[in-house]
Design an enzyme around this catalytic site. Structure first.
Site, PDB file in Angstrom:
ATOM      1  N   CYS A 112      79.435  41.988  74.810  1.00 55.71           N
ATOM      2  CA  CYS A 112      80.783  42.349  75.285  1.00 55.71           C
ATOM      3  C   CYS A 112      81.240  41.515  76.476  1.00 55.71           C
ATOM      4  O   CYS A 112      82.436  41.435  76.751  1.00 55.71           O
ATOM      5  CB  CYS A 112      80.829  43.824  75.658  1.00 55.71           C
ATOM      6  SG  CYS A 112      80.215  44.873  74.354  1.00 55.71           S
ATOM      7  N   HIS A 252      86.455  46.284  79.922  1.00 52.21           N
ATOM      8  CA  HIS A 252      85.925  46.369  78.563  1.00 52.21           C
ATOM      9  C   HIS A 252      86.227  47.755  78.002  1.00 52.21           C
ATOM     10  O   HIS A 252      86.141  48.757  78.709  1.00 52.21           O
ATOM     11  CB  HIS A 252      84.411  46.124  78.594  1.00 52.21           C
ATOM     12  CG  HIS A 252      83.782  46.211  77.242  1.00 52.21           C
ATOM     13  ND1 HIS A 252      84.330  45.581  76.147  1.00 52.21           N
ATOM     14  CD2 HIS A 252      82.677  46.860  76.800  1.00 52.21           C
ATOM     15  CE1 HIS A 252      83.572  45.843  75.091  1.00 52.21           C
ATOM     16  NE2 HIS A 252      82.578  46.608  75.458  1.00 52.21           N
ATOM     17  N   ASN A 282      85.650  49.529  70.420  1.00 54.02           N
ATOM     18  CA  ASN A 282      84.926  48.449  71.110  1.00 54.02           C
ATOM     19  C   ASN A 282      84.790  47.247  70.165  1.00 54.02           C
ATOM     20  O   ASN A 282      84.101  47.324  69.153  1.00 54.02           O
ATOM     21  CB  ASN A 282      83.552  49.007  71.511  1.00 54.02           C
ATOM     22  CG  ASN A 282      82.675  47.993  72.214  1.00 54.02           C
ATOM     23  OD1 ASN A 282      83.013  46.806  72.310  1.00 54.02           O
ATOM     24  ND2 ASN A 282      81.539  48.456  72.708  1.00 54.02           N
TER      25      ASN A 282
HETATM   26  N1  ACO Z   1      80.318  63.123  66.460  1.00 55.61           N
HETATM   27  C1  ACO Z   1      79.858  64.335  66.835  1.00 55.61           C
HETATM   28  N2  ACO Z   1      78.793  64.500  67.630  1.00 55.61           N
HETATM   29  C2  ACO Z   1      78.173  63.396  68.080  1.00 55.61           C
HETATM   30  C3  ACO Z   1      78.599  62.096  67.714  1.00 55.61           C
HETATM   31  C4  ACO Z   1      79.720  61.992  66.874  1.00 55.61           C
HETATM   32  N3  ACO Z   1      80.221  60.809  66.481  1.00 55.61           N
HETATM   33  N4  ACO Z   1      77.784  61.203  68.310  1.00 55.61           N
HETATM   34  C5  ACO Z   1      76.890  61.888  69.010  1.00 55.61           C
HETATM   35  N5  ACO Z   1      77.113  63.217  68.863  1.00 55.61           N
HETATM   36  C6  ACO Z   1      76.370  64.323  69.433  1.00 55.61           C
HETATM   37  C7  ACO Z   1      74.947  63.972  69.761  1.00 55.61           C
HETATM   38  O1  ACO Z   1      74.115  64.096  68.626  1.00 55.61           O
HETATM   39  C8  ACO Z   1      74.621  65.006  70.811  1.00 55.61           C
HETATM   40  O2  ACO Z   1      74.320  66.223  70.177  1.00 55.61           O
HETATM   41  P1  ACO Z   1      73.159  67.182  70.742  1.00 55.61           P
HETATM   42  O3  ACO Z   1      73.601  67.550  72.122  1.00 55.61           O
HETATM   43  O4  ACO Z   1      73.166  68.306  69.761  1.00 55.61           O
HETATM   44  O5  ACO Z   1      71.932  66.335  70.733  1.00 55.61           O
HETATM   45  C9  ACO Z   1      75.945  65.180  71.556  1.00 55.61           C
HETATM   46  O6  ACO Z   1      76.961  64.679  70.675  1.00 55.61           O
HETATM   47  C10 ACO Z   1      76.015  64.454  72.856  1.00 55.61           C
HETATM   48  O7  ACO Z   1      75.494  63.146  72.653  1.00 55.61           O
HETATM   49  P2  ACO Z   1      75.474  62.091  73.807  1.00 55.61           P
HETATM   50  O8  ACO Z   1      74.889  60.811  73.290  1.00 55.61           O
HETATM   51  O9  ACO Z   1      74.892  62.684  75.057  1.00 55.61           O
HETATM   52  O10 ACO Z   1      77.040  61.892  74.008  1.00 55.61           O
HETATM   53  P3  ACO Z   1      77.775  61.075  75.115  1.00 55.61           P
HETATM   54  O11 ACO Z   1      78.742  61.945  75.785  1.00 55.61           O
HETATM   55  O12 ACO Z   1      76.831  60.258  75.968  1.00 55.61           O
HETATM   56  O13 ACO Z   1      78.624  60.047  74.245  1.00 55.61           O
HETATM   57  C11 ACO Z   1      78.560  57.746  73.581  1.00 55.61           C
HETATM   58  C12 ACO Z   1      77.951  59.124  73.412  1.00 55.61           C
HETATM   59  C13 ACO Z   1      80.013  57.820  73.146  1.00 55.61           C
HETATM   60  C14 ACO Z   1      77.804  56.756  72.709  1.00 55.61           C
HETATM   61  C15 ACO Z   1      78.479  57.325  75.055  1.00 55.61           C
HETATM   62  O14 ACO Z   1      77.175  57.520  75.543  1.00 55.61           O
HETATM   63  C16 ACO Z   1      78.836  55.879  75.302  1.00 55.61           C
HETATM   64  O15 ACO Z   1      79.979  55.484  75.175  1.00 55.61           O
HETATM   65  N6  ACO Z   1      77.868  55.065  75.747  1.00 55.61           N
HETATM   66  C17 ACO Z   1      78.084  53.668  76.157  1.00 55.61           C
HETATM   67  C18 ACO Z   1      78.276  52.750  75.011  1.00 55.61           C
HETATM   68  C19 ACO Z   1      78.381  51.347  75.556  1.00 55.61           C
HETATM   69  O16 ACO Z   1      78.924  51.108  76.619  1.00 55.61           O
HETATM   70  N7  ACO Z   1      77.833  50.368  74.887  1.00 55.61           N
HETATM   71  C20 ACO Z   1      77.767  49.055  75.470  1.00 55.61           C
HETATM   72  C21 ACO Z   1      78.713  48.160  74.935  1.00 55.61           C
HETATM   73  S1  ACO Z   1      78.546  47.892  73.215  1.00 55.61           S
HETATM   74  C22 ACO Z   1      78.154  46.235  72.945  1.00 55.61           C
HETATM   75  O17 ACO Z   1      77.776  45.519  73.843  1.00 55.61           O
HETATM   76  C23 ACO Z   1      78.214  45.738  71.601  1.00 55.61           C
END
Ligand code: ACO
Length: 329
Positions: A112, A252, A282
């Protein structure tokens, strides 16, 4: 003398993947996706096209915006983690598509952060006087490495491209400075396990879905906020510029909650954080480039504005730059 972006362009494919579509593919909901990420839809590259096709279209638009001909381009840098093939470079494919001959072309892999990394590489070639008119392209088909059975990643990503022409500038407009960084020890938080020299393609790698992106979202989230916030602070402090002088931050577009947390950390108003995550999700390296292009075209960034781009991605890598936007009439 410095370097300036004299032309900018972007291109996203027409096909739209909505949250309602994803509800039919994995156990998710519109409500979860919008509240946890801010994303409503993303663009998907057609099956017969690849990253270079998206990048070529963005490049054509940037070349036209700069008021130059493709034949004037002296170097092509393509930032991508979803290039057409392992080799040759996607930059070489774009060169051929544009009908450009005998100029250096190469890809960079900074996920990214790739567009800001690419601009910084271009800036150095231009500043040292060796090249002028460098084309920087960010082209990503993230849908090709996305596992549409994995709800924790498939809702986040989309395809798109952006491009910029970087040229010598003797005006006050231009890229003032850039901060780029990486921390390889966190590489295992975001990666595609198979398909490279460590784990070449086999029936097992395909069956085990190892050619798709694996991500530890919540760890990345925490690191992203600090890394992006620190990157902005560092580049501003080094140049003795107070954050209040920034007209806009182009962050980003990985997750709206990351952007909100960075704004809070910097004590910077959310209204001045450019957002288009809702439309595209993204797009890795292409995200900040498409955002900058849209900010300029919609006049949210105007001539003379001080603008900061900041990004974070796999590597882990992060980067921020500051630009005095505009060019001489
Ligand atoms: N729909 C419904 N529920 C979901 C989904 C979904 N799509 N995805 C995850 N959940 C659930 C999980 O299973 C979890 O359930 P549980 O509590 O029963 O275990 C719950 O939601 C919470 O999961 P978390 O992973 O803690 O959710 P979070 O609020 O952290 O959001 C996310 C997840 C969106 C991935 C977030 O962590 C994020 O944006 N992270 C950063 C991503 C990023 O910056 N990547 C780098 C750049 S990408 C690149 O370089 C190519």
């Amino acid at each position: 003398m410095g370097s300036n972006i004299t032309g900018i362009g972007s291109y996203v494919p027409e096909e739209v993947l909505t949250n309602a579509d994803l509800e039919k593919m994995v156990d998710t909901s519109e409500e979860w996706i919008v509240t946890r990420t801010g994303i409503k839809e993303r663009r998907i590259c057609p099956g017969d096209k690849a990253a270079s096709d998206l990048g070529t279209e963005a490049a054509r638009r940037a070349i036209a915006d700069a008021g130059i001909e493709a034949s004037d381009v002296e170097m092509i840098i393509c930032a991508t983690i979803t290039g057409d093939m392992i080799f040759p470079s996607t930059a070489c494919v774009i060169q051929n598509n544009l009908g450009i001959e005998n100029v250096p072309c190469f890809d960079i892999s900074a996920a990214c952060s790739g567009f800001i990394y690419g601009l910084e590489i271009a800036r150095n070639f231009v500043d040292n006087g060796r090249y002028n008119k460098v084309l920087v392209v960010a082209a990503e088909c993230m849908s090709r490495v996305t596992d549409y059975k994995d709800r924790s990643t498939c809702v986040l990503l989309g395809d798109g491209s952006a491009a910029a022409i970087v040229e010598r500038s003797d005006s006050n407009f231009g890229i003032l400075d850039t901060y780029i960084a990486a921390c390889g020890k966190f590489g295992n938080l975001l990666y595609v396990p198979a398909g490279g020299s460590r784990m070449p393609a086999t029936h097992e790698t395909v069956e085990n879905r190892l050619h798709y992106m694996k991500m530890e979202g919540s760890s990345l989230f925490r690191i992203a906020v600090v890394a992006m916030g620190e990157a902005v602070k560092k580049v501003l402090e080094k140049n003795k510029i107070g954050i209040e002088h920034l007209s806009m931050i182009i962050p980003h577009q990985a997750n709206i909650r990351i952007i909100q947390a960075v704004a809070r950390m910097l004590n910077f108003p959310m209204e001045k954080m450019f957002l288009n995550i809702e439309k595209y999700g993204n797009m890795s390296a292409a995200s900040v480039g498409v955002a900058l292009d849209e900010a300029v075209k919609s006049k949210k960034v105007k001539k003379g504005d001080l603008v900061c781009m900041v990004s974070f991605g796999a590597g882990l890598t992060w980067a921020a730059n500051i630009m005095r936007w505009g060019k001489d009439d």
